[in-house]
Design a protein around this motif. Structure first.
Motif, short mmCIF file in Angstrom:
data_model
loop_
_atom_site.label_atom_id
_atom_site.label_comp_id
_atom_site.label_asym_id
_atom_site.label_seq_id
_atom_site.Cartn_x
_atom_site.Cartn_y
_atom_site.Cartn_z
N PHE A 3 -16.27 64.17 27.29
CA PHE A 3 -16.90 65.58 27.48
C PHE A 3 -16.17 66.49 26.39
CE2 PHE A 3 -18.56 65.43 31.81
CZ PHE A 3 -19.90 65.96 31.72
N LEU A 4 -14.83 66.31 26.34
CA LEU A 4 -14.20 66.93 25.15
C LEU A 4 -14.66 66.71 23.79
CD1 LEU A 4 -10.59 67.24 26.30
CD2 LEU A 4 -12.25 69.02 26.26
N ARG A 5 -15.08 65.55 23.60
CA ARG A 5 -15.79 65.08 22.25
C ARG A 5 -16.91 65.57 22.06
NH1 ARG A 5 -12.97 64.73 18.41
NH2 ARG A 5 -10.82 64.55 19.21
N LEU A 6 -18.05 65.54 23.20
CA LEU A 6 -19.27 65.98 23.17
C LEU A 6 -19.19 67.56 22.83
CD1 LEU A 6 -21.45 64.45 25.94
CD2 LEU A 6 -21.59 64.14 23.47
N ARG A 7 -18.07 68.37 23.35
CA ARG A 7 -18.21 69.80 23.16
C ARG A 7 -18.14 69.98 21.45
NH1 ARG A 7 -14.62 73.49 26.75
NH2 ARG A 7 -16.60 74.50 27.09
N LYS A 8 -17.49 69.17 21.09
CA LYS A 8 -17.33 69.22 19.35
C LYS A 8 -18.36 68.54 18.61
CE LYS A 8 -12.27 69.52 19.89
NZ LYS A 8 -10.94 68.87 19.58
N GLN A 9 -19.34 68.11 19.43
CA GLN A 9 -20.55 67.28 18.78
C GLN A 9 -20.36 66.04 18.07
OE1 GLN A 9 -23.59 68.57 19.14
NE2 GLN A 9 -22.92 70.07 20.33
N ALA A 27 -17.28 60.41 21.78
CA ALA A 27 -17.52 60.27 22.77
C ALA A 27 -17.68 59.02 23.47
CB ALA A 27 -18.51 61.34 23.45
N TYR A 48 -22.00 60.87 36.12
CA TYR A 48 -21.67 61.75 34.80
C TYR A 48 -21.41 60.66 33.66
CZ TYR A 48 -21.29 66.31 36.65
OH TYR A 48 -21.52 67.77 37.16
N LEU A 77 -23.63 61.19 30.42
CA LEU A 77 -23.37 61.29 29.23
C LEU A 77 -23.76 60.34 28.33
CD1 LEU A 77 -19.49 61.78 29.65
CD2 LEU A 77 -21.07 63.44 28.80
N ASP A 130 -25.79 70.61 35.55
CA ASP A 130 -25.86 69.22 34.99
C ASP A 130 -26.83 68.57 35.31
OD1 ASP A 130 -23.54 69.67 33.64
OD2 ASP A 130 -22.36 68.97 35.10
#
Length: 186
Positions: free
Chosen positions: A54-60, A65, A86, A90, A120
């Protein structure tokens, strides 16, 4: 990565050692071990690799991710039901960029397993509506869009839902023909 049940066993063992520390009179150590056991209980309910994805996806960062999600070898054994939802959610987001058929499978599995947050679930249904509409299934797309709107209580997806409805209206309107071909010319 630990199996979900191993995390609970480790938490119980650490908690038991914390009680032993209290009995021996080492109150500070006991408190520290209780806090340590709470970390394993937290990781039972919130998988560390899913959190990092999720943190990686927030940074695109889709590749980052994907790297974290690929560390989960057997999702059904390593994750509780909602975490597995989830996991599929993802994967669906990442795969939707390239392969709609696989994305649809992942989103449907995520919806069937359940997601803990309504927005979600609304996002998954919105994506499914877009996929259904692109595959020329407008009734299914309309139904999924209505469900997504109902689940989106905070109007976080209001703009996307509105755009999808407008797009569906544009493509469902038949082309207008002005005049009649069989009409006689004067």
């Amino acid at each position: 990565m630990f199996n979900k049940n191993i995390k609970l066993v480790i938490a119980i063992l650490i908690f038991a050692y914390a009680i032993y520390q209290f009995i021996e009179g080492y109150i500070g150590n006991g408190i520290m071990y209780i806090l340590l056991s709470l970390i394993f209980v937290f990781l039972y309910f919130k998988n560390e690799f899913i959190l990092l994805a999720f943190l990686r996806l927030r940074k695109q960062d889709f590749e980052g991710a994907k790297k974290w999600l690929n560390k989960i070898k057997n999702p059904s054994a390593a994750l509780v039901k909602k975490q597995e939802g989830y996991y599929n959610f993802l994967h669906g987001i990442m795969v939707s960029q390239t392969n709609m058929n696989d994305a649809e499978k992942y989103f449907k599995k995520a919806v069937s397993l359940g997601l803990s947050m309504d927005h979600d679930l609304a996002m998954a249904k919105l994506n499914l509506a877009g996929i259904a509409f692109s595959k020329r299934r407008p009734q299914e797309a309309q139904k999924l869009l209505a469900e997504a709107k109902k689940l989106d209580k905070r109007d976080m997806l209001a703009d996307q839902i509105k755009m999808m409805k407008q797009q569906m209206k544009k493509t469902s309107i038949p082309k207008q023909h002005y005049g009649n071909r069989n009409m006689r010319r004067r």
